[in-house]
Design an enzyme around this catalytic site. Structure first.
Site, PDB file in Angstrom:
ATOM      1  N   PRO A   9       0.819  -1.274  -0.105  1.00  0.00           N
ATOM      2  CA  PRO A   9       0.115  -0.033  -0.116  1.00  0.00           C
ATOM      3  C   PRO A   9       0.672   1.254   0.062  1.00  0.00           C
ATOM      4  CG  PRO A   9      -0.362  -1.191   2.010  1.00  0.00           C
ATOM      5  CD  PRO A   9       0.557  -1.994   1.167  1.00  0.00           C
ATOM      6  N   ASN A  10       0.470   2.295  -0.579  1.00  0.00           N
ATOM      7  CA  ASN A  10       0.808   3.549  -0.952  1.00  0.00           C
ATOM      8  C   ASN A  10       2.337   3.689  -1.480  1.00  0.00           C
ATOM      9  OD1 ASN A  10      -1.172   4.837   0.520  1.00  0.00           O
ATOM     10  ND2 ASN A  10      -0.457   3.557   2.396  1.00  0.00           N
ATOM     11  N   ARG A  17       3.849  11.302  -1.515  1.00  0.00           N
ATOM     12  CA  ARG A  17       3.943  10.760   0.131  1.00  0.00           C
ATOM     13  C   ARG A  17       5.198  11.250   0.542  1.00  0.00           C
ATOM     14  NH1 ARG A  17       4.555   4.405   1.439  1.00  0.00           N
ATOM     15  NH2 ARG A  17       3.944   5.166   3.249  1.00  0.00           N
ATOM     16  N   TYR A  22      10.296   9.351   1.715  1.00  0.00           N
ATOM     17  CA  TYR A  22      10.593   8.616   0.439  1.00  0.00           C
ATOM     18  C   TYR A  22      11.106   8.948  -0.916  1.00  0.00           C
ATOM     19  CZ  TYR A  22       7.399   5.708   3.749  1.00  0.00           C
ATOM     20  OH  TYR A  22       7.309   5.029   4.917  1.00  0.00           O
ATOM     21  N   ASN A  73       8.222  -5.504  -1.052  1.00  0.00           N
ATOM     22  CA  ASN A  73       8.223  -4.180  -0.160  1.00  0.00           C
ATOM     23  C   ASN A  73       6.649  -4.344   0.284  1.00  0.00           C
ATOM     24  OD1 ASN A  73       7.733  -1.961   1.513  1.00  0.00           O
ATOM     25  ND2 ASN A  73       8.883  -0.599  -0.108  1.00  0.00           N
ATOM     26  N   ALA A  76       3.241  -0.961   4.625  1.00  0.00           N
ATOM     27  CA  ALA A  76       2.487  -1.072   6.131  1.00  0.00           C
ATOM     28  C   ALA A  76       2.383  -2.621   6.393  1.00  0.00           C
ATOM     29  CB  ALA A  76       1.269  -0.254   6.155  1.00  0.00           C
ATOM     30  N   HIS A  79       4.373  -5.029   8.993  1.00  0.00           N
ATOM     31  CA  HIS A  79       4.572  -4.884  10.292  1.00  0.00           C
ATOM     32  C   HIS A  79       3.275  -5.483  10.989  1.00  0.00           C
ATOM     33  CE1 HIS A  79       7.534  -1.925   9.283  1.00  0.00           C
ATOM     34  NE2 HIS A  79       6.569  -1.163   8.756  1.00  0.00           N
ATOM     35  N   ASP A  86       2.828 -16.363   5.629  1.00  0.00           N
ATOM     36  CA  ASP A  86       2.366 -17.356   5.492  1.00  0.00           C
ATOM     37  C   ASP A  86       2.521 -17.753   3.943  1.00  0.00           C
ATOM     38  OD1 ASP A  86       2.049 -17.836   8.091  1.00  0.00           O
ATOM     39  OD2 ASP A  86       0.184 -18.069   8.232  1.00  0.00           O
ATOM     40  N   GLU A  97      13.496  -8.890   1.042  1.00  0.00           N
ATOM     41  CA  GLU A  97      12.659  -7.641   1.711  1.00  0.00           C
ATOM     42  C   GLU A  97      13.360  -6.288   1.387  1.00  0.00           C
ATOM     43  OE1 GLU A  97      12.885  -7.874   5.938  1.00  0.00           O
ATOM     44  OE2 GLU A  97      10.813  -6.470   5.998  1.00  0.00           O
ATOM     45  N   HIS A  99      13.133  -2.081   1.984  1.00  0.00           N
ATOM     46  CA  HIS A  99      12.329  -0.853   2.431  1.00  0.00           C
ATOM     47  C   HIS A  99      12.962   0.196   2.137  1.00  0.00           C
ATOM     48  CE1 HIS A  99       9.410  -3.330   4.868  1.00  0.00           C
ATOM     49  NE2 HIS A  99      10.382  -3.821   5.143  1.00  0.00           N
ATOM     50  N   ILE A 100      12.296   1.392   1.737  1.00  0.00           N
ATOM     51  CA  ILE A 100      13.109   2.424   0.934  1.00  0.00           C
ATOM     52  C   ILE A 100      13.575   3.246   2.204  1.00  0.00           C
ATOM     53  CG2 ILE A 100      12.566   4.627  -0.255  1.00  0.00           C
ATOM     54  CD1 ILE A 100       9.906   3.147  -1.263  1.00  0.00           C
ATOM     55  N   SER A 101      12.935   3.285   3.510  1.00  0.00           N
ATOM     56  CA  SER A 101      13.372   4.143   4.232  1.00  0.00           C
ATOM     57  C   SER A 101      13.898   3.250   5.351  1.00  0.00           C
ATOM     58  CB  SER A 101      12.396   4.991   5.013  1.00  0.00           C
ATOM     59  OG  SER A 101      11.254   3.505   5.828  1.00  0.00           O
ATOM     60  N   ARG A 106      12.787   4.302  12.871  1.00  0.00           N
ATOM     61  CA  ARG A 106      11.534   4.765  12.910  1.00  0.00           C
ATOM     62  C   ARG A 106      10.793   4.424  13.931  1.00  0.00           C
ATOM     63  NH1 ARG A 106       9.080   5.249   6.932  1.00  0.00           N
ATOM     64  NH2 ARG A 106       7.631   6.499   8.087  1.00  0.00           N
ATOM     65  N   ARG A 110       6.927   0.020  13.777  1.00  0.00           N
ATOM     66  CA  ARG A 110       7.987  -0.487  12.524  1.00  0.00           C
ATOM     67  C   ARG A 110       8.917  -1.380  12.775  1.00  0.00           C
ATOM     68  NH1 ARG A 110       5.563   3.074   8.681  1.00  0.00           N
ATOM     69  NH2 ARG A 110       5.128   5.192   9.669  1.00  0.00           N
TER      70      ARG A 110
HETATM   71  C1  DQA Z   1       8.237   1.260   3.975  1.00  0.00           C
HETATM   72  C2  DQA Z   1       8.268   1.459   5.550  1.00  0.00           C
HETATM   73  C3  DQA Z   1       7.089   1.084   6.102  1.00  0.00           C
HETATM   74  O1  DQA Z   1       6.962   0.875   7.342  1.00  0.00           O
HETATM   75  C4  DQA Z   1       5.927   1.823   5.689  1.00  0.00           C
HETATM   76  O2  DQA Z   1       4.749   1.541   5.981  1.00  0.00           O
HETATM   77  C5  DQA Z   1       5.816   2.033   4.004  1.00  0.00           C
HETATM   78  C6  DQA Z   1       6.928   1.928   3.205  1.00  0.00           C
HETATM   79  C7  DQA Z   1       9.641   1.743   3.251  1.00  0.00           C
HETATM   80  O3  DQA Z   1       9.616   1.189   2.154  1.00  0.00           O
HETATM   81  O4  DQA Z   1      10.328   2.325   3.947  1.00  0.00           O
HETATM   82  O5  DQA Z   1       4.800   2.041   3.570  1.00  0.00           O
HETATM   83  O6  DQA Z   1       7.922  -0.153   3.620  1.00  0.00           O
END
Ligand code: DQA
Length: 143
Positions: A9-10, A17, A22, A73, A76, A79, A86, A97, A99-101, A106, A110
């Site tokens: 998502p997002n 955003r 990001y 990725n 949200a 977490h 599963d 895996e 994660h951009i951030s 954080r 998270r």
């Molecule tokens: C994220 C980190 C997550 O905590 C957050 O909810 C995201 C982006 C990242 O790529 O840093 O939506 O996965």
């Protein structure tokens, strides 16, 4: 070598955003970058993004027998989602895996990654370049 890139998502809101976290680059540019990196590495890549947990589970299940690697990725859902964990365990496709951030620096909520428990490699806090590193990892694995 076929790799499935899954974004939760997002991630499609990149560029809009929270640019301080990001960055300014949008999702479409990320997709172009991923295509370019895949060409350089000589692998085939498909990208999937959804805001819906079940759709991500469906996509992982459908990857069984079709893909040699997954870059995920889960955003949200990282977490919260035991269902995505599963699904990744069910298909047992080598998964990285991303994660951009830098989630390690954080909020407390998270600090747990369910999906990460099914991943053999983790790239955290490297910005969008993280997707390139993930593709490289999976391509090198099969060389
Ligand atoms: C994220 C980190 C997550 O905590 C957050 O909810 C995201 C982006 C990242 O790529 O840093 O939506 O996965």
């Amino acid at each position: 070598m076929k790799i499935l890139v899954i974004n939760g998502p997002n991630i499609n809101m990149l560029g809009i955003r929270e640019p301080g976290i990001y960055g300014n680059q949008n999702y479409e540019t990320l997709l172009c970058d991923i295509d370019g990196w895949a060409d350089e590495l000589g692998c085939e890549v498909e990208c999937f993004q959804s805001n819906h947990e079940g759709a991500i589970v469906d996509e992982i299940q459908q990857a069984y027998g079709q893909f040699d690697g997954i870059v995920i990725n889960p955003a949200a859902y990282t977490h919260t989602s035991v269902a995505i964990l599963d699904a990744l365990k069910s298909v047992a496709i080598p998964t990285v895996e991303v994660h951009i951030s830098d989630v390690t620096k954080r909020e407390n909520f998270r600090q747990i990654s369910y999906a990460g428990m099914a991943c053999e490699h983790h790239i955290i806090g490297k910005g969008l370049e993280g997707y390139k590193l993930a593709l490289e990892y999976l391509c090198n694995k099969y060389r």
